[in-house]
Write an enzyme that holds these catalytic residues in place. Structure first.
Site, PDB file in Angstrom:
ATOM      1  N   LYS A 221       0.821  -1.217   0.000  1.00  0.00           N
ATOM      2  CA  LYS A 221       0.000   0.000   0.000  1.00  0.00           C
ATOM      3  C   LYS A 221       0.853   1.265   0.000  1.00  0.00           C
ATOM      4  CE  LYS A 221      -4.387  -1.753   1.701  1.00  0.00           C
ATOM      5  NZ  LYS A 221      -5.424  -1.712   2.751  1.00  0.00           N
ATOM      6  N   ARG A 255      -3.548 -10.138   5.160  1.00  0.00           N
ATOM      7  CA  ARG A 255      -4.110 -10.148   3.799  1.00  0.00           C
ATOM      8  C   ARG A 255      -3.033  -9.609   2.859  1.00  0.00           C
ATOM      9  NH1 ARG A 255      -6.731  -6.559   0.339  1.00  0.00           N
ATOM     10  NH2 ARG A 255      -8.335  -7.491  -0.982  1.00  0.00           N
TER      11      ARG A 255
END
Length: 274
Positions: A221, A255
């Protein structure tokens, strides 16, 4: 700490790894990469071989600039993927990344085991009823607004305190409907600045006060690649480091796009802590 996935009790006292499969043309990292059957089968086989406990399928990119996808389009993308994966790998526990109740319903009816909702029911008022009806594990993420507006909604007096209140209300509502298996996701990158993401990670153990498993989704991210001034493709090392921090803060599910490295994190973490 267990969740019931299609009659199988999954013990989350030992952290688990959730591999990501995006069947979208525009995901920030792997958009368009898995658009035909052979690509999907190959990637699923790779993630399962590397040790993924769950596979999370998304058919609607949640990045701020993502194009709108209709409910029908989302269903038409996701159901064939579910059917294909379960045909070749029938024991796979599939999580479906959607905030739409009808998509969740169709996915569960076709064999999905978990629903992963970035809005925790905020974007579709029928979602909780669907989860209660099918009684599947439900991942509730913290976000404000929607993917198009969330980055304009980052004003907090005390971000972690407000997130705890948000989750407390959600837990109370879902429990009142008889929903048993809940998982919390702090929502890194959603309605949060880079500094706020790191504050949430630093204080993530506070979410354990709610006595529910916490999922950490930091994989590649912007909180990593913008901080390091690199690209998402170069952010694996940073992802691995933050996944390790998340485990020390109590994360029970990672995740990730890169399963092998996350599984290695979990194994080494367990070696120290078990």
């Amino acid at each position: 700490m267990f969740i019931n996935c299609k009659g199988r009790l999954i013990d989350l006292s030992i952290p688990k790894v959730m591999g990501i499969l995006n069947v979208t043309p525009n995901s920030f990292f792997d958009g368009g990469k898995y658009k035909n059957e052979s690509d999907i089968i190959s990637q699923i086989e790779k993630m399962l071989t590397e040790g993924a406990d769950f596979i999370d399928i998304g058919a609607y990119s949640s990045k701020p600039s993502a194009e709108f996808v209709s409910e029908q389009q989302e269903i038409e993308r996701i159901i064939p993927a579910i059917e294909l994966i379960l045909k070749h790998f029938p024991e796979t526990l599939l999580s479906i990344d959607t905030f739409r109740a009808e998509v969740a319903k169709a996915s569960i009816e076709n064999g999905a085991a978990i629903i992963n909702d970035i809005s925790a029911g905020e974007l579709d008022s029928k979602m909780f009823d669907v989860i209660a009806h099918f009684n599947v594990p439900y991942i509730m993420m913290h976000m404000r607004g929607n993917p198009q507006t969330m980055q304009n909604l980052t004003q907090y007096d005390d971000i972690v305190k407000e997130m705890l209140f948000y989750f407390s209300e959600k837990v109370s509502k879902t429990r009142s409907l008889g929903i048993n298996d809940l998982i919390l996701d702090p929502g890194f990158g959603f309605a949060k600045t880079t500094d706020q993401n790191y504050e949430v990670l630093q204080k993530m153990e506070l979410f354990n006060l709610l006595e529910l498993p916490v999922l950490a989704g930091v994989s590649r991210k912007s909180m990593i690649y913008k901080t390091l001034d690199i690209t998402p493709q170069e952010a694996l090392n940073g992802t691995t480091f933050l996944n390790t921090i998340a485990l020390t803060k109590g994360a029970k599910i990672l995740r990730v796009h890169d399963v092998k490295e996350a599984v290695e994190c979990v194994k080494l973490f367990n070696k120290i802590n078990l």
